[in-house]
Design an enzyme around this catalytic site. Sequence first.
Site, short mmCIF file in Angstrom:
data_model
loop_
_atom_site.label_atom_id
_atom_site.label_comp_id
_atom_site.label_asym_id
_atom_site.label_seq_id
_atom_site.Cartn_x
_atom_site.Cartn_y
_atom_site.Cartn_z
N LYS A 16 -0.66 -9.56 -5.06
CA LYS A 16 -1.41 -9.20 -3.63
C LYS A 16 -2.88 -8.90 -3.49
O LYS A 16 -3.60 -9.36 -2.69
CB LYS A 16 -0.53 -8.13 -3.02
N ARG A 91 5.56 -1.19 4.17
CA ARG A 91 6.67 -1.14 3.20
C ARG A 91 7.65 -0.46 3.45
O ARG A 91 8.47 -0.49 2.46
CB ARG A 91 5.91 -0.24 2.07
N ARG A 130 -1.42 -5.95 -17.42
CA ARG A 130 -2.58 -5.67 -16.78
C ARG A 130 -3.14 -4.66 -17.16
O ARG A 130 -4.88 -4.85 -17.13
CB ARG A 130 -2.07 -5.56 -15.19
N ARG A 134 -3.67 2.32 -14.99
CA ARG A 134 -3.28 3.20 -13.69
C ARG A 134 -2.24 4.19 -14.03
O ARG A 134 -1.32 3.57 -14.75
CB ARG A 134 -2.73 2.28 -12.79
N ARG A 145 9.21 1.18 -9.02
CA ARG A 145 8.63 0.57 -8.12
C ARG A 145 9.32 -0.50 -7.82
O ARG A 145 9.17 -1.04 -6.47
CB ARG A 145 6.99 0.35 -8.55
P1 ADP Z 1 1.63 -2.07 -6.23
O1 ADP Z 1 1.93 -3.16 -5.21
O2 ADP Z 1 1.21 -2.48 -7.73
O3 ADP Z 1 3.00 -1.20 -6.32
P2 ADP Z 1 -0.03 -0.54 -4.65
O4 ADP Z 1 -1.66 -0.18 -5.10
O5 ADP Z 1 0.16 -1.22 -3.53
O6 ADP Z 1 0.66 -1.05 -5.91
O7 ADP Z 1 0.66 1.04 -4.30
C1 ADP Z 1 0.45 2.03 -5.25
C2 ADP Z 1 1.46 3.33 -4.80
O8 ADP Z 1 0.59 3.75 -3.53
C3 ADP Z 1 2.88 2.91 -4.59
O9 ADP Z 1 3.71 2.89 -5.40
C4 ADP Z 1 3.18 4.12 -3.51
O10 ADP Z 1 3.00 5.36 -4.11
C5 ADP Z 1 1.59 4.13 -2.65
N1 ADP Z 1 1.45 3.41 -1.63
C6 ADP Z 1 0.79 2.19 -1.17
N2 ADP Z 1 0.97 1.66 -0.01
C7 ADP Z 1 1.90 2.49 0.56
C8 ADP Z 1 2.65 2.52 1.80
N3 ADP Z 1 2.54 1.52 2.74
N4 ADP Z 1 3.76 3.34 2.03
C9 ADP Z 1 4.00 4.14 1.03
N5 ADP Z 1 3.29 4.21 0.04
C10 ADP Z 1 2.45 3.34 -0.18
#
Ligand code: ADP
Length: 186
Positions: A16, A91, A130, A134, A145
């Site tokens: 994404k 999400r 990757r 992180r 996740r």
């Molecule tokens: P990935 O898609 O690789 O899991 P992201 O960078 O999108 O990584 O998100 C990392 C973390 O940030 C998530 O696991 C969550 O803890 C938090 N997070 C990000 N976006 C949201 C969201 N819309 N709602 C709740 N938590 C979020």
Amino acid sequence: MSELNLILTGPPGAGKGTQAKLLAKRLGIPQIATGDILREAVASGSELGQRVKAIMERGELVPDEVVIEIVEERLAREDCVPGFILDGFPRTREQAEALERLLGRARREAVRVVSLVVPDQVLRQRILERGQGRADDSEETIATRLEVYRQQTAPVLDYFRSRLLEIDGIGSVGEINSRIVEAIEV
Ligand code: ADP
């Protein structure tokens, strides 16, 4: 030109972020990545960052009201007038409904949803390779996740089914980008 309001969704590791960046550049609209915004907050040690750090490290979702507020503020900024690409939001069903409400209030055009489809096995491999260092990229957290995605985020696709564009997320970055561009017809 009318606004181009996009959601780019898909499981962790689907690509994404990479695709959102390419699209943002090509279309001249901002990428809004809630994960990046939250990681910046953690890195800065702000009150918000302190609140969400442990949750993120476990691979769980931060509370809806926290991310909804972040997105609402961000979408109100001037650079979002021509459109935006949401990356990692919504999400949950609650987040999706909140987004719909706030776009409606602002009399903005409906979002279109691009979903990157990638099998679990490939996702695990990609995240491990990757190697971004992180805090949430350990094998155990990846499993959490993926599970959180299946349970809480996958149902959001159903919520948007009439506006959903499903894109095969396997291939080169360029190939996938072309598929998305074709699908959104820009
Ligand atoms: P990935 O898609 O690789 O899991 P992201 O960078 O999108 O990584 O998100 C990392 C973390 O940030 C998530 O696991 C969550 O803890 C938090 N997070 C990000 N976006 C949201 C969201 N819309 N709602 C709740 N938590 C979020």
